[in-house]
Design a protein around this motif. Structure first.
Motif, PDB file in Angstrom:
ATOM      1  N   ILE A  29       0.828  -1.216   0.000  1.00 15.20           N
ATOM      2  CA  ILE A  29       0.000   0.000   0.000  1.00 15.20           C
ATOM      3  C   ILE A  29       0.857   1.258   0.000  1.00 15.20           C
ATOM      4  O   ILE A  29       0.585   2.221  -0.727  1.00 15.20           O
ATOM      5  CB  ILE A  29      -0.941   0.011   1.220  1.00 15.20           C
ATOM      6  CG1 ILE A  29      -1.826  -1.240   1.230  1.00 15.20           C
ATOM      7  CG2 ILE A  29      -1.806   1.276   1.225  1.00 15.20           C
ATOM      8  CD1 ILE A  29      -2.593  -1.441   2.523  1.00 15.20           C
ATOM      9  N   PHE A  30       1.911   1.275   0.800  1.00 19.59           N
ATOM     10  CA  PHE A  30       2.746   2.475   0.919  1.00 19.59           C
ATOM     11  C   PHE A  30       3.657   2.674  -0.295  1.00 19.59           C
ATOM     12  O   PHE A  30       4.098   3.796  -0.546  1.00 19.59           O
ATOM     13  CB  PHE A  30       3.616   2.405   2.170  1.00 19.59           C
ATOM     14  CG  PHE A  30       2.864   2.579   3.475  1.00 19.59           C
ATOM     15  CD1 PHE A  30       1.513   2.849   3.494  1.00 19.59           C
ATOM     16  CD2 PHE A  30       3.525   2.448   4.694  1.00 19.59           C
ATOM     17  CE1 PHE A  30       0.826   2.995   4.696  1.00 19.59           C
ATOM     18  CE2 PHE A  30       2.858   2.602   5.896  1.00 19.59           C
ATOM     19  CZ  PHE A  30       1.508   2.870   5.905  1.00 19.59           C
ATOM     20  N   ARG A  31       3.925   1.617  -1.041  1.00 23.05           N
ATOM     21  CA  ARG A  31       4.838   1.731  -2.168  1.00 23.05           C
ATOM     22  C   ARG A  31       4.249   2.674  -3.220  1.00 23.05           C
ATOM     23  O   ARG A  31       3.150   2.484  -3.708  1.00 23.05           O
ATOM     24  CB  ARG A  31       5.115   0.351  -2.782  1.00 23.05           C
ATOM     25  CG  ARG A  31       6.227   0.352  -3.826  1.00 23.05           C
ATOM     26  CD  ARG A  31       6.665  -1.050  -4.153  1.00 23.05           C
ATOM     27  NE  ARG A  31       7.352  -1.668  -3.013  1.00 23.05           N
ATOM     28  CZ  ARG A  31       6.963  -2.805  -2.441  1.00 23.05           C
ATOM     29  NH1 ARG A  31       5.899  -3.439  -2.882  1.00 23.05           N
ATOM     30  NH2 ARG A  31       7.644  -3.294  -1.426  1.00 23.05           N
ATOM     31  N   GLY A  32       4.969   3.738  -3.537  1.00 25.33           N
ATOM     32  CA  GLY A  32       4.494   4.734  -4.487  1.00 25.33           C
ATOM     33  C   GLY A  32       3.777   5.908  -3.853  1.00 25.33           C
ATOM     34  O   GLY A  32       3.461   6.881  -4.542  1.00 25.33           O
ATOM     35  N   CYS A  33       3.523   5.852  -2.540  1.00 25.07           N
ATOM     36  CA  CYS A  33       2.887   6.983  -1.842  1.00 25.07           C
ATOM     37  C   CYS A  33       3.927   8.056  -1.523  1.00 25.07           C
ATOM     38  O   CYS A  33       5.106   7.756  -1.298  1.00 25.07           O
ATOM     39  CB  CYS A  33       2.244   6.523  -0.532  1.00 25.07           C
ATOM     40  SG  CYS A  33       0.720   5.589  -0.740  1.00 25.07           S
ATOM     41  N   ASP A  75       6.924  -0.827  14.921  1.00 25.75           N
ATOM     42  CA  ASP A  75       8.098  -1.283  14.179  1.00 25.75           C
ATOM     43  C   ASP A  75       7.722  -1.783  12.788  1.00 25.75           C
ATOM     44  O   ASP A  75       8.427  -1.489  11.808  1.00 25.75           O
ATOM     45  CB  ASP A  75       8.824  -2.379  14.957  1.00 25.75           C
ATOM     46  CG  ASP A  75       9.525  -1.854  16.204  1.00 25.75           C
ATOM     47  OD1 ASP A  75       9.682  -0.624  16.314  1.00 25.75           O
ATOM     48  OD2 ASP A  75       9.903  -2.680  17.058  1.00 25.75           O
ATOM     49  N   HIS A  76       6.630  -2.536  12.672  1.00 29.91           N
ATOM     50  CA  HIS A  76       6.341  -3.074  11.342  1.00 29.91           C
ATOM     51  C   HIS A  76       5.791  -2.000  10.402  1.00 29.91           C
ATOM     52  O   HIS A  76       6.024  -2.039   9.189  1.00 29.91           O
ATOM     53  CB  HIS A  76       5.443  -4.316  11.419  1.00 29.91           C
ATOM     54  CG  HIS A  76       3.958  -4.106  11.484  1.00 29.91           C
ATOM     55  ND1 HIS A  76       3.219  -3.628  10.423  1.00 29.91           N
ATOM     56  CD2 HIS A  76       3.071  -4.364  12.485  1.00 29.91           C
ATOM     57  CE1 HIS A  76       1.936  -3.612  10.761  1.00 29.91           C
ATOM     58  NE2 HIS A  76       1.825  -4.025  12.003  1.00 29.91           N
ATOM     59  N   ILE A  77       5.101  -0.986  10.952  1.00 31.85           N
ATOM     60  CA  ILE A  77       4.651   0.122  10.100  1.00 31.85           C
ATOM     61  C   ILE A  77       5.854   0.931   9.624  1.00 31.85           C
ATOM     62  O   ILE A  77       5.936   1.339   8.456  1.00 31.85           O
ATOM     63  CB  ILE A  77       3.644   1.013  10.845  1.00 31.85           C
ATOM     64  CG1 ILE A  77       2.398   0.208  11.203  1.00 31.85           C
ATOM     65  CG2 ILE A  77       3.257   2.228   9.988  1.00 31.85           C
ATOM     66  CD1 ILE A  77       1.425   0.945  12.100  1.00 31.85           C
ATOM     67  N   ILE A  78       6.807   1.159  10.516  1.00 29.16           N
ATOM     68  CA  ILE A  78       8.034   1.871  10.146  1.00 29.16           C
ATOM     69  C   ILE A  78       8.774   1.117   9.040  1.00 29.16           C
ATOM     70  O   ILE A  78       9.280   1.720   8.082  1.00 29.16           O
ATOM     71  CB  ILE A  78       8.919   2.069  11.388  1.00 29.16           C
ATOM     72  CG1 ILE A  78       8.300   3.134  12.307  1.00 29.16           C
ATOM     73  CG2 ILE A  78      10.345   2.454  10.990  1.00 29.16           C
ATOM     74  CD1 ILE A  78       8.912   3.190  13.695  1.00 29.16           C
ATOM     75  N   ARG A  79       8.835  -0.202   9.137  1.00 35.32           N
ATOM     76  CA  ARG A  79       9.503  -0.983   8.095  1.00 35.32           C
ATOM     77  C   ARG A  79       8.805  -0.813   6.741  1.00 35.32           C
ATOM     78  O   ARG A  79       9.456  -0.746   5.694  1.00 35.32           O
ATOM     79  CB  ARG A  79       9.559  -2.458   8.487  1.00 35.32           C
ATOM     80  CG  ARG A  79      10.566  -2.766   9.589  1.00 35.32           C
ATOM     81  CD  ARG A  79      10.865  -4.256   9.678  1.00 35.32           C
ATOM     82  NE  ARG A  79       9.693  -5.040  10.062  1.00 35.32           N
ATOM     83  CZ  ARG A  79       9.348  -5.305  11.314  1.00 35.32           C
ATOM     84  NH1 ARG A  79      10.070  -4.843  12.326  1.00 35.32           N
ATOM     85  NH2 ARG A  79       8.283  -6.043  11.569  1.00 35.32           N
ATOM     86  N   SER A  80       7.482  -0.713   6.765  1.00 34.36           N
ATOM     87  CA  SER A  80       6.741  -0.498   5.515  1.00 34.36           C
ATOM     88  C   SER A  80       7.030   0.875   4.924  1.00 34.36           C
ATOM     89  O   SER A  80       7.131   1.022   3.699  1.00 34.36           O
ATOM     90  CB  SER A  80       5.243  -0.670   5.743  1.00 34.36           C
ATOM     91  OG  SER A  80       4.915  -1.999   6.089  1.00 34.36           O
ATOM     92  N   VAL A  81       7.157   1.883   5.777  1.00 31.18           N
ATOM     93  CA  VAL A  81       7.534   3.215   5.298  1.00 31.18           C
ATOM     94  C   VAL A  81       8.906   3.169   4.658  1.00 31.18           C
ATOM     95  O   VAL A  81       9.125   3.689   3.549  1.00 31.18           O
ATOM     96  CB  VAL A  81       7.500   4.244   6.453  1.00 31.18           C
ATOM     97  CG1 VAL A  81       8.059   5.591   6.001  1.00 31.18           C
ATOM     98  CG2 VAL A  81       6.085   4.415   6.993  1.00 31.18           C
ATOM     99  N   SER A 137       9.000   1.460   1.287  1.00 29.50           N
ATOM    100  CA  SER A 137       8.232   2.077   0.199  1.00 29.50           C
ATOM    101  C   SER A 137       9.136   2.710  -0.846  1.00 29.50           C
ATOM    102  O   SER A 137       8.830   2.709  -2.046  1.00 29.50           O
ATOM    103  CB  SER A 137       7.285   3.149   0.758  1.00 29.50           C
ATOM    104  OG  SER A 137       8.005   4.315   1.154  1.00 29.50           O
ATOM    105  N   GLY A 138      10.237   3.291  -0.399  1.00 26.29           N
ATOM    106  CA  GLY A 138      11.135   3.982  -1.314  1.00 26.29           C
ATOM    107  C   GLY A 138      10.586   5.293  -1.840  1.00 26.29           C
ATOM    108  O   GLY A 138      11.235   5.940  -2.683  1.00 26.29           O
ATOM    109  N   SER A 139       9.409   5.701  -1.374  1.00 24.41           N
ATOM    110  CA  SER A 139       8.769   6.894  -1.923  1.00 24.41           C
ATOM    111  C   SER A 139       8.223   7.847  -0.865  1.00 24.41           C
ATOM    112  O   SER A 139       8.121   9.049  -1.115  1.00 24.41           O
ATOM    113  CB  SER A 139       7.618   6.493  -2.858  1.00 24.41           C
ATOM    114  OG  SER A 139       6.666   5.692  -2.164  1.00 24.41           O
ATOM    115  N   VAL A 140       7.873   7.343   0.306  1.00 22.35           N
ATOM    116  CA  VAL A 140       7.270   8.182   1.350  1.00 22.35           C
ATOM    117  C   VAL A 140       8.317   9.145   1.899  1.00 22.35           C
ATOM    118  O   VAL A 140       9.420   8.735   2.288  1.00 22.35           O
ATOM    119  CB  VAL A 140       6.700   7.326   2.489  1.00 22.35           C
ATOM    120  CG1 VAL A 140       6.246   8.210   3.659  1.00 22.35           C
ATOM    121  CG2 VAL A 140       5.529   6.474   1.995  1.00 22.35           C
ATOM    122  N   THR A 141       7.980  10.433   1.896  1.00 23.93           N
ATOM    123  CA  THR A 141       8.888  11.438   2.456  1.00 23.93           C
ATOM    124  C   THR A 141       8.372  12.045   3.749  1.00 23.93           C
ATOM    125  O   THR A 141       9.125  12.703   4.457  1.00 23.93           O
ATOM    126  CB  THR A 141       9.137  12.580   1.454  1.00 23.93           C
ATOM    127  OG1 THR A 141       7.890  13.213   1.133  1.00 23.93           O
ATOM    128  CG2 THR A 141       9.800  12.055   0.194  1.00 23.93           C
TER     129      THR A 141
END
Length: 360
Positions: free
Chosen positions: A77-81, A104-110, A113-117
């Motif tokens: 979901i976060f990828r590209g956001c 911790d797991h939400i932070i890992r998803s951020v 993502s490679g895109s969330v700033t």
């Protein structure tokens, strides 16, 4: 890091909730693409109002299943956001190790993502004002962003009612520390006051204490707040705008926290009486207060009210960085009541013999 681009893509966790739903709606109004995260995309009682938003028909709003208790649920979901409004609640704040694992797991998803700033994290005024010793309010009465509860108090434990405040503070620090270590995104905290205002879906009348408290008042009963604390309010629409403003602002930095409240402070019994004052057309039968506290607490009512009366609420910082102007509480109460009637079908208790204007 940079603010999110205008009309970029934002993921909203807890999108079916009171604040989450308004954040989705107002992001759409400002031209953003929104990924709304809910537990069950196929539950119409919680998602029909999202699917009725114009952005859903065009595809600018998409719905995504995400269970906070499942590690990695936000990876795709976060990828590209560009941004994340992390509004969702964990299922319990009594287990602090569980709270830490979810963070911790939400932070890992951020990170993945490679895109969330930018992440705007929803905390609470509980992370500012919740004291194990109420007299700490008298000692430090100015409620602003640099104020924290007395964390050295040995009574500040989950089993003494402090789990929510402790969990929110852990999340604030975990996200800010992770963002600093990464250097590729920042985490800004929003600490909302007591959310009041219109619901968007019938189920939201039960998703948060304040709108449910107003529903209870309409039905003929209301209860004193814990320790006789007055309501310290923010309109849910202004709270959502505050989150969006923090996603957009060029004037904020990683780890900063901002309080979102109007600085209106009102006693619970006055809130109840306000229903008839603001909407006399309803004929609301204003109930007597129910005081659930043990007698030893009731005898200290005047003392506890006097302590809370010392509180000095500030919102200078969030107004400075977002330009937001907060609605008066009267508007929030009126709009909340009317939405409970029209959206949730609440049938208020009416004074005996009352005839609604225009009913003859």
């Amino acid at each position: 890091m940079a603010p999110i681009p205008k009309r970029g893509t934002v993921a909203v966790t807890g999108a079916a909730g009171f604040l989450g739903g308004w954040t989705v709606r107002l992001l759409l109004d400002r031209g953003y693409r929104v990924r709304a995260c809910v537990r069950d995309v196929d539950d119409p009682s919680r998602t029909a109002f999202l699917k009725a938003m114009p952005g859903y028909a065009s595809g600018r709003l998409t719905l995504h299943a995400a269970d906070l208790d499942r590690d990695g649920c936000y990876d795709e979901i976060f990828r590209g956001c560009h941004g994340v409004a992390h509004i969702a609640h964990v299922s319990t704040y009594e287990d602090q190790a569980y709270v830490a694992r979810v963070c911790d797991h939400i932070i890992r998803s951020v990170e993945a993502s490679g895109s969330v700033t930018r992440v705007v994290l929803t905390s609470s005024i509980a992370a500012v004002i919740s004291e194990a010793d109420i007299y700490e309010v008298a000692r430090r009465p100015v409620f602003y962003e640099d104020r924290y509860p007395d964390e050295s108090n040995p009574k500040r434990t989950p089993d003494r009612g402090q789990g929510y405040s402790m969990g929110k503070l852990h999340a604030e620090r975990a996200f800010a520390d992770a963002a600093e270590s990464s250097g590729r995104w920042d985490a800004i905290t929003c600490c909302p006051g007591d959310n009041v205002g219109p619901i968007l879906s019938a189920h939201q009348k039960d998703m948060g204490p304040w709108q449910h408290n107003i529903e209870t008042m309409l039905l003929g009963k209301y209860f004193q707040n814990g320790a006789y604390r007055p309501w310290m309010t923010v309109d849910v629409r202004d709270d959502a705008l505050a989150h969006i403003g923090l996603l957009e602002s060029t004037e904020v930095a990683n780890g900063e926290r901002f309080i979102a409240w109007s600085t209106d402070m009102r006693r619970v019994e006055d809130i109840c009486a306000d229903i008839d004052r603001l909407l006399p057309e309803i004929g609301h039968d204003t109930p007597e207060v129910t005081d659930p506290f043990p007698e030893r607490i009731q005898v200290r009512e005047a003392e506890l009210r006097a302590v809370w009366a010392l509180a000095d609420l500030r919102n200078d910082r969030i107004r400075a960085v977002t330009g937001i102007e907060f609605r008066p509480l009267d508007d929030s109460i009126r709009d909340c009541v009317e939405s409970l009637l029209s959206v949730a079908g609440v049938k208020p208790k009416v004074r005996e013999g009352f005839i609604r204007p225009g009913a003859m």
